[in-house]
Design a protein around this motif. Structure first.
Motif, PDB file in Angstrom:
ATOM      1  N   UNK A  82      63.490  59.268  47.612  1.00 14.87           N
ATOM      2  CA  UNK A  82      62.605  58.607  46.654  1.00 14.87           C
ATOM      3  C   UNK A  82      61.263  58.369  47.333  1.00 14.87           C
ATOM      4  N   UNK A  83      60.295  57.966  46.537  1.00 14.17           N
ATOM      5  CA  UNK A  83      58.949  57.742  47.047  1.00 14.17           C
ATOM      6  C   UNK A  83      58.709  56.243  47.170  1.00 14.17           C
ATOM      7  N   UNK A  84      58.286  55.841  48.349  1.00 14.77           N
ATOM      8  CA  UNK A  84      57.968  54.437  48.600  1.00 14.77           C
ATOM      9  C   UNK A  84      56.458  54.255  48.439  1.00 14.77           C
ATOM     10  N   UNK A  85      56.058  53.310  47.609  1.00 18.28           N
ATOM     11  CA  UNK A  85      54.632  53.091  47.361  1.00 18.28           C
ATOM     12  C   UNK A  85      54.249  51.659  47.713  1.00 18.28           C
ATOM     13  N   UNK A  86      52.965  51.489  47.929  1.00 17.34           N
ATOM     14  CA  UNK A  86      52.478  50.177  48.338  1.00 17.34           C
ATOM     15  C   UNK A  86      52.515  49.182  47.172  1.00 17.34           C
ATOM     16  N   UNK A  87      52.113  49.688  45.998  1.00 17.82           N
ATOM     17  CA  UNK A  87      52.106  48.833  44.812  1.00 17.82           C
ATOM     18  C   UNK A  87      53.009  49.477  43.763  1.00 17.82           C
ATOM     19  N   UNK A  88      53.486  48.727  42.789  1.00 15.21           N
ATOM     20  CA  UNK A  88      54.328  49.336  41.753  1.00 15.21           C
ATOM     21  C   UNK A  88      53.568  50.464  41.057  1.00 15.21           C
ATOM     22  N   UNK A  89      54.220  51.567  40.836  1.00 11.81           N
ATOM     23  CA  UNK A  89      53.556  52.731  40.242  1.00 11.81           C
ATOM     24  C   UNK A  89      53.660  52.693  38.726  1.00 11.81           C
ATOM     25  N   UNK A  90      52.551  52.992  38.056  1.00 16.12           N
ATOM     26  CA  UNK A  90      52.583  53.267  36.623  1.00 16.12           C
ATOM     27  C   UNK A  90      51.977  54.642  36.472  1.00 16.12           C
TER      28      UNK A  90
ATOM     29  N   UNK B 495      41.117  47.658  38.626  1.00 16.07           N
ATOM     30  CA  UNK B 495      41.478  48.162  37.294  1.00 16.07           C
ATOM     31  C   UNK B 495      42.842  47.652  36.824  1.00 16.07           C
ATOM     32  N   UNK B 496      42.944  47.394  35.540  1.00 18.02           N
ATOM     33  CA  UNK B 496      44.143  46.847  34.916  1.00 18.02           C
ATOM     34  C   UNK B 496      45.290  47.859  34.976  1.00 18.02           C
ATOM     35  N   UNK B 497      46.471  47.367  35.303  1.00 15.76           N
ATOM     36  CA  UNK B 497      47.689  48.177  35.217  1.00 15.76           C
ATOM     37  C   UNK B 497      48.611  47.437  34.254  1.00 15.76           C
ATOM     38  N   UNK B 498      48.550  47.749  32.969  1.00 16.54           N
ATOM     39  CA  UNK B 498      49.254  46.910  31.993  1.00 16.54           C
ATOM     40  C   UNK B 498      50.774  46.983  32.065  1.00 16.54           C
ATOM     41  N   UNK B 499      51.315  48.167  32.395  1.00 18.52           N
ATOM     42  CA  UNK B 499      52.769  48.315  32.315  1.00 18.52           C
ATOM     43  C   UNK B 499      53.294  49.116  33.498  1.00 18.52           C
ATOM     44  N   UNK B 500      54.535  48.874  33.822  1.00 13.16           N
ATOM     45  CA  UNK B 500      55.213  49.501  34.961  1.00 13.16           C
ATOM     46  C   UNK B 500      56.500  50.142  34.453  1.00 13.16           C
ATOM     47  N   UNK B 501      56.832  51.291  35.030  1.00 13.37           N
ATOM     48  CA  UNK B 501      58.047  51.976  34.586  1.00 13.37           C
ATOM     49  C   UNK B 501      59.296  51.374  35.236  1.00 13.37           C
ATOM     50  N   UNK B 502      60.338  51.221  34.461  1.00 12.14           N
ATOM     51  CA  UNK B 502      61.596  50.746  35.051  1.00 12.14           C
ATOM     52  C   UNK B 502      62.568  51.916  35.214  1.00 12.14           C
ATOM     53  N   UNK B 503      63.806  51.613  35.633  1.00 10.23           N
ATOM     54  CA  UNK B 503      64.733  52.692  35.980  1.00 10.23           C
ATOM     55  C   UNK B 503      65.181  53.492  34.758  1.00 10.23           C
ATOM     56  N   UNK B 504      64.969  52.922  33.562  1.00 11.62           N
ATOM     57  CA  UNK B 504      65.326  53.670  32.350  1.00 11.62           C
ATOM     58  C   UNK B 504      64.153  54.517  31.861  1.00 11.62           C
ATOM     59  N   UNK B 505      63.099  54.574  32.697  1.00  2.08           N
ATOM     60  CA  UNK B 505      61.877  55.298  32.359  1.00  2.08           C
ATOM     61  C   UNK B 505      61.108  54.609  31.232  1.00  2.08           C
ATOM     62  N   UNK B 506      61.466  53.374  30.924  1.00  2.43           N
ATOM     63  CA  UNK B 506      60.714  52.602  29.933  1.00  2.43           C
ATOM     64  C   UNK B 506      59.592  51.863  30.649  1.00  2.43           C
ATOM     65  N   UNK B 507      58.489  51.674  29.946  1.00  2.00           N
ATOM     66  CA  UNK B 507      57.404  50.883  30.516  1.00  2.00           C
ATOM     67  C   UNK B 507      57.537  49.434  30.063  1.00  2.00           C
ATOM     68  N   UNK B 508      57.500  48.564  31.048  1.00  2.00           N
ATOM     69  CA  UNK B 508      57.611  47.127  30.770  1.00  2.00           C
ATOM     70  C   UNK B 508      56.339  46.457  31.273  1.00  2.00           C
ATOM     71  N   UNK B 509      56.042  45.282  30.731  1.00  2.00           N
ATOM     72  CA  UNK B 509      54.813  44.576  31.096  1.00  2.00           C
ATOM     73  C   UNK B 509      54.774  44.326  32.600  1.00  2.00           C
ATOM     74  N   UNK B 510      53.625  44.571  33.194  1.00  2.00           N
ATOM     75  CA  UNK B 510      53.429  44.353  34.628  1.00  2.00           C
ATOM     76  C   UNK B 510      53.381  42.847  34.910  1.00  2.00           C
ATOM     77  N   UNK B 511      54.371  42.408  35.646  1.00  2.00           N
ATOM     78  CA  UNK B 511      54.513  40.972  35.902  1.00  2.00           C
ATOM     79  C   UNK B 511      53.370  40.405  36.735  1.00  2.00           C
ATOM     80  N   UNK B 512      52.595  41.288  37.351  1.00  2.00           N
ATOM     81  CA  UNK B 512      51.490  40.815  38.192  1.00  2.00           C
ATOM     82  C   UNK B 512      50.490  39.972  37.402  1.00  2.00           C
ATOM     83  N   UNK B 513      50.474  40.130  36.071  1.00  2.00           N
ATOM     84  CA  UNK B 513      49.493  39.388  35.264  1.00  2.00           C
ATOM     85  C   UNK B 513      50.133  38.219  34.521  1.00  2.00           C
ATOM     86  N   UNK B 514      51.424  38.026  34.758  1.00  2.00           N
ATOM     87  CA  UNK B 514      52.173  37.021  33.998  1.00  2.00           C
ATOM     88  C   UNK B 514      51.615  35.621  34.213  1.00  2.00           C
ATOM     89  N   UNK B 515      51.176  35.355  35.437  1.00  3.63           N
ATOM     90  CA  UNK B 515      50.764  33.993  35.761  1.00  3.63           C
ATOM     91  C   UNK B 515      49.263  33.767  35.696  1.00  3.63           C
TER      92      UNK B 515
END
Lengths: 155, 576
Positions: A82-90, B495-515
């Protein structure tokens, strides 16, 4: 071990799995002595005409290192890397090819094939650092930095 | 239905006619007279070559095209046969009817004026440029007082305009690849395709090709060609000036295609695809070093803003400017916030610097030039819903339009076109006022009379607000989004990263902006595999000025724009 994607392992299970992998691949002792390596430490120079590995990265080539980061969305659910990244990847809609990965990634080759769970949390990967361009003959994936015989666990 | 199919089948068997499924170029194609293209017919099933009869305006295709076809009995990954004739051209303008079995298509082969109307063309494309981007840029840059704009954008004073429909051959929607391809070839195609019609085979390099404007210019005359973009130079928009692939992600090959055409000026990001794989940071899988190859062709290399300024003085008129391994940073990050990847690439030029250098270098050519300038990050910041960065990018793009207009003032034989390739679902609905009471950000959104006017300030008069993080700012929202946290604030940390992919390949809200204080979760309204906002199907507004621009009016397709370009440049004129 995790048998299926549908089973979400507990943190303890993940840890046990990581340790088990380490034992299997015989790097338990290396793990204990693994040198920490940060993403910020990887490159000495980043430029338009190429990157230069830092002195620290070059010095650790072939040594056991441990890195903290995020597991990028795996290309396949079950794999030995797998690929390890510094920040979560989108990934963007058109970034489906491996060529769109950022520079500061490390490819983690595990001791054995596993089914992944993206925990959306920081993980620690430990393995033998390999420095230099290498093309994976199976996937065609070109990487600059790899952890071999690696294991991982939630940080 | 089944019955009629049977009837059809039996008719076919009786007459021994091969049934065509698709003919490329597609029906209603507009084709520049004399321009090379690939002709292909795909059949539903396996047919015999001898049963294939193809007539072009009543004549056998071999006579019309002057060559025989390659016949593939069963195509790779398909169930049927195909007939392919590569690199044909029709020099005589007019209506063409192609008949193959029961299928027929009509082509409009167009000529152009015999002599050029212009010496130079500057084609400025704001990627994703929508009406709200323009409005936002005007308000943020110039301000509004008592209902009237305090100033005008450079775009605001272009003479002619048209609404551009951007739909694709396979969808009402579009992406930057096939939209720019239609502008640059005159042929509509499928999403992700560049310089080709999208056929049914898997191979992304075997699809039926059409000629790009760069190739047409090389074929017909001595004009210089320039490509300027803030994205990777292999990205869809710059690629479409020169390349042919079904898959815009074929970036290593696109770099190679760009080298083949050798545009005199090539400025942007994406050096990773120019470096051999042995160089750390390269994204190639071979040992070709395009930086060295361009240098050997006499190109002056520039890798930052300072070197770019010096390169403009080079006598060769050939400049390769590579300012980032990937996409260049936005103006907001480069000049104000120093976020993004600015610490790694601290001295990147902007679109205005690059446009100036390009014009300086290209105008050394006595035969004139074609320059494509792309404001790429309007789109790249609109996808992740980072509206402040997208609007500031639009201001910068407008300043590049100003550079082009200044050039045209002293060089009146210049056609300027300013357009977008698609739109985004963005609207400005009022303001967000931090001084309104309470902590509920939604209650701070002012609409109608409550919106009032934003309080951006531009003390140094550079056209950019001194800060975007003002207390009463534009309320800008998208009509489509993945799950994300709406913060109602500009993203000052990068730059904004609104969503992050999870293990189901779904995009979920990026928790980094939750707080972030006041942030609220917005549940997405597009499929869960979408990582960011999507392109809108809404029309694009094109504006133009200079000789030839009088042909822009009403509703047009991108492919019609190519026709105007070809006419202005006399690309289909009789050969001397």
């Amino acid at each position: 071990m995790i048998d299926s994607l549908h089973v979400r392992p507990t943190r303890r299970q993940l840890l046990r799995m990581a340790v088990g992998t380490a034992v299997l691949s015989g790097i338990t002792s290396a793990k204990a002595a693994a040198a920490p390596l940060d993403f910020d430490d990887l490159y000495g120079k980043i430029g338009v005409l190429g990157l230069e590995f830092s002195a620290k990265t070059k010095a650790l080539n072939g040594a056991a290192v441990t890195m903290r980061g995020f597991m990028a969305p795996p290309l396949k659910a079950e794999s030995d890397f797998f690929v390890l990244t510094e920040i979560p990847m989108a990934l963007c809609p058109f970034c489906s090819s491996d060529s769109d990965w950022p520079d500061n990634i490390v490819v983690v080759y595990l001791g054995q094939k596993q089914t992944f769970v993206q925990s959306n949390a920081v993980i620690t990967a430990t393995g033998t650092l390999e420095v230099g361009s290498w093309t994976d003959p199976q996937t065609g994936f070109v990487s600059l930095l790899r952890l071999r015989n690696a294991s991982f666990a939630l940080a | 239905m089944r019955k009629s199919l049977l009837v059809l089948l039996s008719t076919a068997l009786l007459s021994g006619t091969a049934f065509a499924d698709t003919i490329y170029p597609l029906d209603r194609a507009t084709i520049l007279a004399g321009s090379p293209f690939d002709f292909k017919i795909e059949f539903d099933g396996v047919v015999k070559k001898d049963d294939v009869k193809v007539l072009v305006n009543g004549e056998d295709y071999k006579t019309v095209f002057g060559k025989d076809a390659t016949f593939v009995e069963k195509e790779d990954g398909a169930q049927g046969s195909a007939l392919i004739v590569r690199n044909v051209a029709l020099s005589k303008p007019g209506a063409y009817k192609v008949v193959a079995g029961n299928k027929s298509v009509a082509w409009d082969v167009f000529g152009t004026s015999a002599t050029p109307k212009v010496k130079n063309v500057i084609f400025l494309l704001g990627d994703g440029l929508s009406v709200a981007h323009r409005t936002g840029a005007r308000i943020m840059s110039k301000g509004v007082t008592e209902g009237k704009a305090n100033g005008r954008l450079n775009m605001d004073d272009l003479d002619r305009m048209a609404f551009i429909g951007t739909s694709s051959t396979d969808s009402i929607a579009v992406d930057s690849a096939n939209s720019m391809s239609a502008y640059m070839t005159g042929h509509k195609t499928a999403i992700n395709a560049i310089g080709v019609y999208a056929d049914r085979t898997k191979d992304s390099f075997d699809d039926p090709r059409v000629e790009t404007i760069a190739e047409a210019l090389r074929r017909t005359g001595g004009k210089a060609i320039g490509i300027v973009s803030t994205s990777e130079l292999q990205d869809a928009t710059p690629a479409a000036v020169v390349a042919h692939t079904r898959r815009r992600a074929d970036k290593a090959e696109i770099a190679e295609m760009m080298f083949k055409v050798k545009p005199e000026v090539v400025l942007g990001g994406g050096s990773a695809y120019f470096l051999p794989k042995s160089t750390p940071g390269s994204k190639r899988k071979d040992d070709q070093n395009f930086v060295e190859m361009f240098k050997q062709e006499g190109y002056q290399l520039a890798t930052d803003k300072t070197e770019l300024a010096n390169a403009a003085k080079s006598n060769s008129g050939k400049v390769l400017g590579l300012f980032h391994t990937g996409n260049m940073d936005t103006l907001l990050d480069r000049e104000f916030l120093k976020k993004g990847t600015v610490s790694a690439f601290p001295n990147q030029p902007g679109l205005v610097d690059m446009t100036k250098t390009a014009l300086e270098a290209l105008s050394k050519n006595k035969d004139g030039f074609f320059l494509m300038v792309e404001g790429a990050s309007i789109d790249k910041m609109s996808h992740p819903l980072d509206w402040d960065r997208a609007i500031v990018e639009t201001i910068e793009f407008d300043k590049a339009v100003g550079v082009a207009r200044d050039f045209a003032k002293s060089n009146p034989e210049t056609l300027i076109i300013v357009t977008g390739d698609h739109t985004h679902g963005l609207s400005i609905i009022g303001t967000i006022d931090d001084d309104k009471p309470g902590t509920d950000m939604r209650q701070k959104v002012g609409t109608y009379a409550e919106a009032g006017f934003p309080n951006y300030a531009d003390a140094n008069g550079d056209g950019y607000p001194d800060t975007i993080d003002v207390t009463r700012r534009l309320a800008m929202f998208a009509n489509n989004y993945p799950d994300y946290y709406e913060t109602f604030r500009p993203k000052m940390d990068g730059p904004f990263v609104p969503a992050i992919q999870n293990e189901k390949k779904d995009y979920v809200a990026n928790e980094a902006y939750k707080n972030v204080p006041g942030a609220v979760l917005r549940t997405g309204n597009i499929p869960r595999d979408a990582d960011s906002g999507v392109h809108a199907v809404d029309d694009v507004v094109l504006q133009a000025t200079g000789p030839g621009s009088e042909l822009f009016h009403g509703y047009m397709e991108e492919s019609d724009v190519y026709r105007i370009l070809a006419d202005a440049l006399a690309l289909g004129g009789p050969k001397s």
